[in-house]
Structure formats: C-alpha cells, structure tokens
Write a protein that holds these residues in place. Sequence first.
Motif, PDB file in Angstrom:
ATOM      1  N   ARG A  49      34.708  41.830  40.808  1.00 52.06           N
ATOM      2  CA  ARG A  49      33.299  41.513  40.546  1.00 52.06           C
ATOM      3  C   ARG A  49      32.449  42.778  40.514  1.00 52.06           C
ATOM      4  N   ASP A  50      32.574  43.600  41.549  1.00 53.26           N
ATOM      5  CA  ASP A  50      31.691  44.752  41.679  1.00 53.26           C
ATOM      6  C   ASP A  50      32.014  45.865  40.690  1.00 53.26           C
ATOM      7  N   LEU A  51      33.244  45.970  40.236  1.00 53.17           N
ATOM      8  CA  LEU A  51      33.600  46.988  39.256  1.00 53.17           C
ATOM      9  C   LEU A  51      33.420  46.495  37.820  1.00 53.17           C
ATOM     10  N   GLY A  52      32.961  45.266  37.657  1.00 52.93           N
ATOM     11  CA  GLY A  52      32.644  44.748  36.327  1.00 52.93           C
ATOM     12  C   GLY A  52      33.813  44.229  35.526  1.00 52.93           C
ATOM     13  N   TYR A  53      34.962  44.026  36.172  1.00 56.70           N
ATOM     14  CA  TYR A  53      36.126  43.511  35.433  1.00 56.70           C
ATOM     15  C   TYR A  53      35.868  42.109  34.899  1.00 56.70           C
ATOM     16  N   PHE A  54      35.257  41.278  35.699  1.00 59.35           N
ATOM     17  CA  PHE A  54      34.948  39.918  35.255  1.00 59.35           C
ATOM     18  C   PHE A  54      33.876  39.941  34.167  1.00 59.35           C
ATOM     19  N   LYS A  55      32.833  40.685  34.421  1.00 57.31           N
ATOM     20  CA  LYS A  55      31.692  40.715  33.497  1.00 57.31           C
ATOM     21  C   LYS A  55      32.097  41.246  32.131  1.00 57.31           C
ATOM     22  N   ALA A  56      33.009  42.211  32.095  1.00 58.01           N
ATOM     23  CA  ALA A  56      33.467  42.779  30.818  1.00 58.01           C
ATOM     24  C   ALA A  56      34.136  41.721  29.949  1.00 58.01           C
ATOM     25  N   ALA A  57      34.660  40.685  30.594  1.00 58.83           N
ATOM     26  CA  ALA A  57      35.319  39.593  29.858  1.00 58.83           C
ATOM     27  C   ALA A  57      34.379  38.409  29.671  1.00 58.83           C
ATOM     28  N   GLY A  58      33.093  38.612  29.969  1.00 62.45           N
ATOM     29  CA  GLY A  58      32.106  37.551  29.770  1.00 62.45           C
ATOM     30  C   GLY A  58      32.049  36.522  30.872  1.00 62.45           C
ATOM     31  N   LEU A 231      39.324  35.445  34.916  1.00 63.75           N
ATOM     32  CA  LEU A 231      39.419  35.516  36.372  1.00 63.75           C
ATOM     33  C   LEU A 231      40.772  36.070  36.793  1.00 63.75           C
ATOM     34  N   VAL A 232      41.829  35.524  36.246  1.00 65.17           N
ATOM     35  CA  VAL A 232      43.185  35.952  36.584  1.00 65.17           C
ATOM     36  C   VAL A 232      43.405  37.414  36.188  1.00 65.17           C
ATOM     37  N   ASP A 233      42.962  37.786  35.000  1.00 71.64           N
ATOM     38  CA  ASP A 233      43.135  39.161  34.538  1.00 71.64           C
ATOM     39  C   ASP A 233      42.315  40.137  35.390  1.00 71.64           C
ATOM     40  N   GLY A 234      41.128  39.710  35.788  1.00 77.84           N
ATOM     41  CA  GLY A 234      40.285  40.565  36.625  1.00 77.84           C
ATOM     42  C   GLY A 234      40.916  40.832  37.977  1.00 77.84           C
ATOM     43  N   VAL A 235      41.518  39.794  38.557  1.00 76.93           N
ATOM     44  CA  VAL A 235      42.209  39.953  39.839  1.00 76.93           C
ATOM     45  C   VAL A 235      43.352  40.951  39.695  1.00 76.93           C
ATOM     46  N   ASN A 236      44.107  40.852  38.619  1.00 76.81           N
ATOM     47  CA  ASN A 236      45.219  41.770  38.387  1.00 76.81           C
ATOM     48  C   ASN A 236      44.734  43.218  38.303  1.00 76.81           C
ATOM     49  N   LYS A 237      43.650  43.444  37.577  1.00 75.97           N
ATOM     50  CA  LYS A 237      43.095  44.794  37.456  1.00 75.97           C
ATOM     51  C   LYS A 237      42.629  45.313  38.811  1.00 75.97           C
ATOM     52  N   ALA A 238      42.058  44.433  39.613  1.00 71.46           N
ATOM     53  CA  ALA A 238      41.576  44.826  40.936  1.00 71.46           C
ATOM     54  C   ALA A 238      42.736  45.245  41.838  1.00 71.46           C
ATOM     55  N   VAL A 239      43.842  44.499  41.774  1.00 70.59           N
ATOM     56  CA  VAL A 239      45.014  44.840  42.587  1.00 70.59           C
ATOM     57  C   VAL A 239      45.556  46.202  42.177  1.00 70.59           C
ATOM     58  N   GLN A 240      45.576  46.470  40.876  1.00 72.84           N
ATOM     59  CA  GLN A 240      46.031  47.778  40.400  1.00 72.84           C
ATOM     60  C   GLN A 240      45.096  48.881  40.884  1.00 72.84           C
TER      61      GLN A 240
END
Length: 331
Positions: A49-58, A231-240
């Motif tokens: 959320r805070d790094l914008g991974y979710f927002k970048a995907a709308g 949501l799923v893709d954002g979580v994956n990016k966050a874990v990385q």
Amino acid sequence: MLKLITRSLRTALVAGLAGAALSAVPAVAGTISIGHTTWVGYGPLFIARDLGYFKAAGLEVELTTIEESSLYMAAMASGKLAGTASTIDEILKYRSAQFCFRSVVALDESSGGDGIVVAKGIESIKDLKGKAVAVNEGSVSMFWLSYLLKKAGLSLKDIEVKNMTADDAASAFIAGRVPAAVTWEPNLTMVKQKKVGKVLVDSSKTPSVIVDVVALRCDVIKQQPKDVQALVDGVNKAVQYMKTNPKESAEIIAKGLGGYLSKPEDVVDSLKGVRFYDTKGSAGLLGSSAKPGPIKDVISLANETWSAIQGKTLTVSYEDLVDTHFLSVSH
C-alpha cells in the motif's frame, strides 16, 4: 491474537453473520477493504500500500485493525469489509452457504513466533497430560495446541485448559501460577531472559500449520477479478521488497501496524519468527482444485478441532475456503 468467545456467544454471532451476509453491501470496483489484527505477518499489505504497488494497478486497499475475529468477520459479512487477513483455521468457523468467502493468497506462516513455555520437569508434549495449560480458547493458539497434542496421542481432554489471552498466559506462567502456557513473541524471549522456564516447542517445528491468508467475499472475487489480481500481485512485490530492504520494510510495518509493533526494532524481532510467502510459495501451499496443497490438511485439522471444541460438526471443504485462480506465476 484473539480473545475468548463463549460457545453460546459464538453460536449467536455465526447466526448473525449468516443473516448479515444475505444483505451484504455490493462490492465496489477499484477498492478492497481488509480487516486484520496486529500481527507482523500482515506487513506485506502495508508495504504494498505505502509503496504504491496497489495504486499502480488501479487498486485502493483500505486496512483496518480489528483485534477480535468475530467483529471483523461480522464486518465482512455485512459488506463493510471486502475481506480479512487472518489464520485460515480461525475464519473456517464462520464459513457457510450463506456467508461465502475464500482465501486468494497466503501471506505468512508462524515459524518460531508461537510456542509453548513449560516449567522444569516437562520434557515433552506427552508430559502435559493432567497438567494445567494456559491458552486462549477459540484462538489459533488452541488450534495449534490441539494439533501438537494429537501428534503426541493426546487431546484437549487430557489437559486442564486455563483460558487466558496469550499475554496473560505468559504472565501467569512467569508468576508460577501455571506449569505451561501457549503464547508468542516477545513473550517466548521474555521467558528465556527471565530463566523461569523453557520453550518446549515453537512453531518452527510445525511448518504450514499456523498460516495467515487474505480471504475475500465471494461477490468481491466474482465482481472484481482485476482488483483481486492487483492485490495478489502487490503482495508478491512487497515480499520481494522485504528481502532486499529489511530496514525500510520494518519502518513501514511499524508505522502501519502500531500497537505493540509501533517500533521498527520490535518489528525486526518479531519478523524472526515469521516466514512470508511470495506468489510461488503461496501457490505451492494452496495448490489447485486438481491437486490441493498442504493447506487442505490444515483445513481438515481445523474442521476436526473446532468441531470437538464447539460441540457441532463442521465440514468446510478445501473448495469452500480456497480460490487459487490468482496465483499463476506466469501471468
């Protein structure tokens, strides 16, 4: 993490949830709201959320701290939340034909963060027979204890359950009021430091048993597939991100969770007992409809455990509780 709900109250809550589910608020495209407790394993949600991974995907993800499972499940059933982050055994108790939700991604598993502390003379789980054990009834702690007892040829009926929250259980143990307690960090470390007992076993010895997932209402999954994928893709990016940026990750998690994890150094300590799942790991744990993963065994154990505790038969299936359509590692 979870407080006691008596059997009668739990029955009333489940009935209320079913009624609420029939009149749930429709899903809102572009937004997913998630309720959760204060647990370090939910850190990837705050990072994404805070790094914008979710927002970048709308996608706009709203995260709300609710420390009681019955409350966040009621909020989800009524449509106030799109989903929850919780252990899969905990949410299983609320699944019904009227209240449909499924796990779309695994977040983490406790890998040393939970444990049983014991007094001198207790050398194995079998030695707990006939002894008082402080544990939070109706919580993942009781679920895990039941699992360990079963492996040792025992059951909850073979011990004297003293209902307490995990923190109170640790305090009672340190004060010498009970010979054993089920608790988690930082209480496990505290017991070691005070040299008042020892950790008999911790969750690093039981991989893929205490597992946190994000579960979403079925109408959200059906009506917002692009948002769920985001949501799923954002979580994956966050874990990385967490793998290569531990300091920054701890700061983000501390800011997001607050409470007893409001300091980055406390987050760092708590992270030592948690294993996070990227998309590949989540897919391996959850499996597929054709070949269910290890999570199916956890679901079976949860059905058995909660049926015995609640005095009614639960038959929630893998298909009822898991949706793996969003875990492709090739898209």
